[in-house]
Design a protein around this motif. Structure first.
Motif, PDB file in Angstrom:
ATOM      1  N   ALA A  52      88.714 -35.566 -88.867  1.00 19.52           N
ATOM      2  CA  ALA A  52      88.311 -36.687 -89.731  1.00 19.52           C
ATOM      3  C   ALA A  52      86.985 -37.264 -89.246  1.00 19.52           C
ATOM      4  O   ALA A  52      86.109 -37.606 -90.051  1.00 19.52           O
ATOM      5  N   ALA A  53      86.827 -37.338 -87.917  1.00 19.49           N
ATOM      6  CA  ALA A  53      85.571 -37.864 -87.365  1.00 19.49           C
ATOM      7  C   ALA A  53      84.416 -36.930 -87.725  1.00 19.49           C
ATOM      8  O   ALA A  53      83.317 -37.386 -88.068  1.00 19.49           O
ATOM      9  N   LEU A  54      84.661 -35.607 -87.690  1.00 24.03           N
ATOM     10  CA  LEU A  54      83.614 -34.640 -88.035  1.00 24.03           C
ATOM     11  C   LEU A  54      83.220 -34.757 -89.509  1.00 24.03           C
ATOM     12  O   LEU A  54      82.096 -34.454 -89.879  1.00 24.03           O
ATOM     13  N   ARG A  55      84.173 -35.160 -90.339  1.00 17.37           N
ATOM     14  CA  ARG A  55      83.878 -35.337 -91.771  1.00 17.37           C
ATOM     15  C   ARG A  55      83.051 -36.599 -92.011  1.00 17.37           C
ATOM     16  O   ARG A  55      82.730 -36.937 -93.137  1.00 17.37           O
ATOM     17  N   GLY A  56      82.758 -37.314 -90.917  1.00 16.72           N
ATOM     18  CA  GLY A  56      81.958 -38.531 -91.061  1.00 16.72           C
ATOM     19  C   GLY A  56      82.795 -39.755 -91.362  1.00 16.72           C
ATOM     20  O   GLY A  56      82.337 -40.661 -92.050  1.00 16.72           O
ATOM     21  N   GLU A  57      84.037 -39.749 -90.869  1.00 14.76           N
ATOM     22  CA  GLU A  57      84.911 -40.898 -91.109  1.00 14.76           C
ATOM     23  C   GLU A  57      85.339 -41.486 -89.765  1.00 14.76           C
ATOM     24  O   GLU A  57      86.509 -41.402 -89.401  1.00 14.76           O
ATOM     25  N   PRO A  58      84.383 -42.016 -88.974  1.00 12.79           N
ATOM     26  CA  PRO A  58      84.767 -42.544 -87.657  1.00 12.79           C
ATOM     27  C   PRO A  58      85.660 -43.777 -87.791  1.00 12.79           C
ATOM     28  O   PRO A  58      85.328 -44.694 -88.547  1.00 12.79           O
ATOM     29  N   VAL A  59      86.769 -43.751 -87.096  1.00 14.01           N
ATOM     30  CA  VAL A  59      87.677 -44.894 -87.154  1.00 14.01           C
ATOM     31  C   VAL A  59      87.160 -45.998 -86.227  1.00 14.01           C
ATOM     32  O   VAL A  59      86.318 -45.755 -85.368  1.00 14.01           O
ATOM     33  N   ALA A  60      87.687 -47.197 -86.406  1.00 17.82           N
ATOM     34  CA  ALA A  60      87.234 -48.337 -85.600  1.00 17.82           C
ATOM     35  C   ALA A  60      87.898 -48.358 -84.221  1.00 17.82           C
ATOM     36  O   ALA A  60      87.487 -49.113 -83.344  1.00 17.82           O
TER      37      ALA A  60
END
Ligand code: SF4
Length: 211
Positions: A52-60
């Protein structure tokens, strides 16, 4: 609320994971393997978060933010046994501190109250069992630290992460069940305390395995 096609896709994923887990447990009999196998669930959820982070969706979520560590956490028996196994390898003094913290947690929970005490494994705002933390903690995520801190009823989350983690967690529980192994979740501190205090907990859990 999932649409009918999303619910069907989730169920199919759960059954696929369950079949793989059952096959692996069947091919590798023994309590040691059955306990350590739950690490695959943890790695799977970690990979889901990394993708998910690689997809550009960094969580908080980040180290030092422990808003979700005062919520109820549930663990499967294999997860509690895995944590207990690692705690048993710590020094005798450290193990005594762990037992004391867990007993204190149980006492606080038994007293009730409106504010839940922080997790017994939370130390200096960090998870002291981070490598072995359960799936419920690994899959917890939010895109807003502010929403977590204010205990918002709805946290901004990624449905794809939630669905993938759910399929892994429920599929793994199904796989264990299909091998005859108890997968009923329990509150974290109670489950780990029980596993630490009862030397026969692991062998008794595995005794139900189907040959
Ligand atoms: S096990 Fe670790 S991550 Fe999970 S609630 Fe406790 S301190 Fe937080």
């Amino acid at each position: 609320m999932l649409h009918a096609d999303e619910a069907a896709a989730l169920q199919a994923s759960i059954e696929r994971v369950g079949a793989r887990v059952t096959a692996a447990l069947q091919a590798n009999p023994g309590v040691v393997y059955a306990i350590e196998f739950v690490g695959n669930l943890h790695r799977g959820i970690d990979q889901t978060m990394a993708q998910a982070a690689l997809r550009g969706e960094p969580v908080a979520c980040q180290a030092g933010c422990a808003s979700c560590c005062s919520l109820r956490v549930e663990v499967a028996p294999a997860e509690a046994l895995l944590i207990a196994q690692h705690l048993h390898s710590e020094s005798a003094d450290r193990l005594q501190q762990r037992l004391q913290a867990l007993r204190q947690q149980q006492s606080l929970l038994a007293q009730g109250g409106t504010v839940r005490p922080p997790c017994a494994f939370l130390q200096d705002a960090l998870c002291s069992i981070y490598p072995w933390r359960p799936a419920s903690c690994r899959k917890a995520h939010s895109f807003s630290a502010t929403a977590c801190q204010s205990a918002a009823a709805q946290l901004p989350q990624d449905l794809a992460i939630t669905m993938a983690a759910e399929a892994l967690q429920r599929g793994t529980a199904l796989g264990y069940r299909q091998r005859g192994l108890d997968g009923v979740v329990q509150e974290l501190s109670a489950a780990v305390l029980q596993a630490l205090e009862d030397d026969a907990a692991a062998s008794r859990w595995y005794a139900a395995a189907i040959d």
